[in-house]
Design an enzyme around this catalytic site. Structure first.
Site, PDB file in Angstrom:
ATOM      1  N   SER A  37       3.663   6.423  -3.162  1.00  0.00           N
ATOM      2  CA  SER A  37       5.103   6.536  -3.366  1.00  0.00           C
ATOM      3  C   SER A  37       5.514   7.300  -4.618  1.00  0.00           C
ATOM      4  CB  SER A  37       5.757   5.143  -3.387  1.00  0.00           C
ATOM      5  OG  SER A  37       5.782   4.618  -2.086  1.00  0.00           O
ATOM      6  N   SER A  77       7.985   6.412  -1.520  1.00  0.00           N
ATOM      7  CA  SER A  77       9.366   5.937  -1.519  1.00  0.00           C
ATOM      8  C   SER A  77      10.159   6.336  -2.770  1.00  0.00           C
ATOM      9  CB  SER A  77       9.385   4.400  -1.395  1.00  0.00           C
ATOM     10  OG  SER A  77       8.765   3.789  -2.522  1.00  0.00           O
ATOM     11  N   LYS A 118      14.174   4.617 -10.595  1.00  0.00           N
ATOM     12  CA  LYS A 118      14.164   4.250  -9.179  1.00  0.00           C
ATOM     13  C   LYS A 118      14.904   2.932  -8.942  1.00  0.00           C
ATOM     14  CE  LYS A 118      10.748   3.610  -5.427  1.00  0.00           C
ATOM     15  NZ  LYS A 118       9.294   3.622  -5.129  1.00  0.00           N
TER      16      LYS A 118
END
Length: 513
Positions: free
Chosen positions: A214, A190, A110
């Site tokens: 997330s 996210s 990420k």
């Protein structure tokens, strides 16, 4: 479409100008939508596959599906050293040095985690040229385990702490990531890019981060396994922060065993989280049902009921329902805690950046966004950044009270009595609703949350596919006490083996009627 992709990858594997060296056993097609770590290890040990071929196959798939085709937009930056890293790992294997089950496996990270040589931006154009000098500690661990880092995955900008009207999966640096199960539906956030990459076969496994949902939400709506570990189990060093109290990096994978193996590589120690995975692990276990997380959608509730029936059939004793007296009361204290800790943590991270970086504090970020509003804020603002900026420091009585209240409501008077007084091994609930149509004007439309109580408590949570509605995946969340990742993974594995509920994406334009 899936058949055509498999055929294309098989032909590329056999073609000298395609994926590099031809596969010695060209009859074994690389089904990148389904292949797991166990199968990859078997093929590599047999000599029918190597890290370069596997890495090249994933890079080709990124070009076909992320950059072109359905334009998933999950990968925000590729690692220019990926093939060279794969070659080095192949040379190690040839010498008889095998680092473990992740040796030569392509993964994505990420884009809020420091990876040496790549940008770390949290999705913000303000950090589009920030290249960390060193790896995050968890990345150091993963490199030691032998992974090939394909690149950085897109995310919700500032991990969704920018505006209450933000759209998950959108960042000013990376644009909008699309859900491969229905391209007009949201991937949730996210860790949206990581989940999309794993679901679509752009990487074998991936690393996300979670403050509250997330990892679990994007994993659930992509039909994946996602684990948020106990806060502190995985090092937070080198991750752009929101909350020291709630942040944790964790694995996203297509099955429970792969998630367990990835977690083992991320943690500083010798724990093998896959060691206790058995199909009969649910037998005799007491599982509590959190019906307070239900009632948002009758179709989701119906799939949840089938999941509970599968737990019973696998030998679990269900305590149904379990009531949390403080349900939802932690929301206010949590937000106050996050705003205070985000300001403190982000200021500390930004202060250490190269002097040429345009921002070195939250205040400078807010000003930079205003100056570049046309490209940074075309759809939503930065209200949460501005609210964080006016908060006090971590000695503030308001912060200290919020932190104590959040812990009390989510753990001391929430999860803890439910688990301990009822002698439960875990609690279960639907992770969230199905993915919703992406709405860049009004923002996200979440369909409930079974994970938030654990996120606020700092305890582990695991989502496992439990079915789907209108072709959109749904997940079942397992919740337990701190440092019980191995137990949750064992329960999730037994549920997975009993149901086999995961379905790969079909890259449809929209959901089924």
């Amino acid at each position: 479409m899936r058949r055509n992709l498999l055929l294309a990858l098989t032909l590329l594997a056999c073609h000298p100008g395609g994926l590099g060296p031809a596969l010695p056993d060209a009859g074994e097609a690389l089904d990148l939508l389904d292949i797991d770590l166990a199968e990859l290890s078997r093929r590599m040990a047999a000599g029918s596959l190597d890290a370069r071929t596997l890495t090249h196959a994933h890079l080709a798939r990124i070009a076909a599906l992320d950059d072109a085709g359905p334009h998933l937009n999950a990968i925000v930056e590729r690692n220019p050293r990926a093939l060279a890293d794969a070659d080095a790992l192949d040379r190690e294997r040839a010498r008889g040095h095998i680092r473990g089950p992740l040796h030569g496996v392509p993964i994505v990270i990420k884009d809020n985690i420091d990876v040496r040589g790549l940008v770390n931006s949290a999705g913000s154009l303000a950090l589009a040229n920030h290249r960390p000098r060193a790896d995050a500690e968890l990345v150091t661990q993963l490199r030691a385990a032998g992974v090939v880092i394909l690149g950085k995955a897109n995310l919700s900008e500032w991990a969704n702490l920018r505006s209450p009207r933000s759209t998950s999966g959108w960042s000013s640096r990376g644009g909008l990531t699309r859900n491969p199960h229905a391209l007009d539906h949201n991937p949730c956030g996210s860790s949206s890019g990581t989940a999309v990459a794993v679901a679509a076969g752009l990487a074998v496994v991936g690393v996300g981060t979670e403050t509250d949902g997330s990892i679990l939400c994007p994993a659930a709506v992509q039909g994946l396994v996602g684990l948020k570990p106990t806060v502190g189990l995985v090092s937070q060093r080198g991750i752009i922060p929101i909350s020291a109290t709630q942040d944790s990096a964790g694995p996203i994978a297509r099955n429970v065993r792969d998630a367990a193996l990835l977690l083992s590589a991320m943690v500083d120690g010798d724990t093998d989280y896959s060691a206790g995975l058995r199909p009969d692990a649910l037998r005799g276990r007491r599982i509590g049902v959190l019906r307070q997380a239900m009632g948002h959608d009758p179709a989701v509730d119906a799939v949840s009921e089938r999941a509970y029936a599968a737990l019973r059939a696998a030998g679990a004793e269900l305590v149904d329902p379990v009531q949390i007296a403080t349900w939802g009361q932690w929301d206010g204290p949590e937000l106050e805690l996050l705003l205070h800790e985000f300001k403190a943590g982000l200021n500390a991270y930004l202060a250490d950046l190269d002097p040429n970086t345009p921002i070195h504090s939250l205040g400078e970020l807010i000003a930079w966004n205003h100056a570049h509003a046309r490209v940074v804020m075309p759809f939503f603002g930065q209200e949460l950044l501005e609210q964080a900026q006016v908060r006090g420091d971590l000695a503030s009585p308001i912060y200290l009270r919020a932190r104590a209240d959040a812990r009390r409501l989510a753990w001391d008077e929430g999860l803890r009595p439910a688990l301990e007084l009822l002698h439960l091994d875990a609690l279960v609930a639907p992770t969230t609703g199905t993915a919703w149509p992406t709405d860049l004007i009004h923002g996200d439309h979440f369909g409930g949350s079974g994970y938030s109580i654990a996120a606020v408590a700092g305890t582990p949570s695991l989502t496992v596919p439990m079915g789907h509605h209108r072709g959109l995946p749904l997940g079942l969340t397992f919740l337990g006490p701190a440092n019980h990742e191995a137990e949750l993974l064992a329960l999730g594995y037994a549920f997975e083996q009993a149901t086999h509920a995961r379905t790969p994406p079909s890259f449809r334009a929209t959901a089924s009627p």
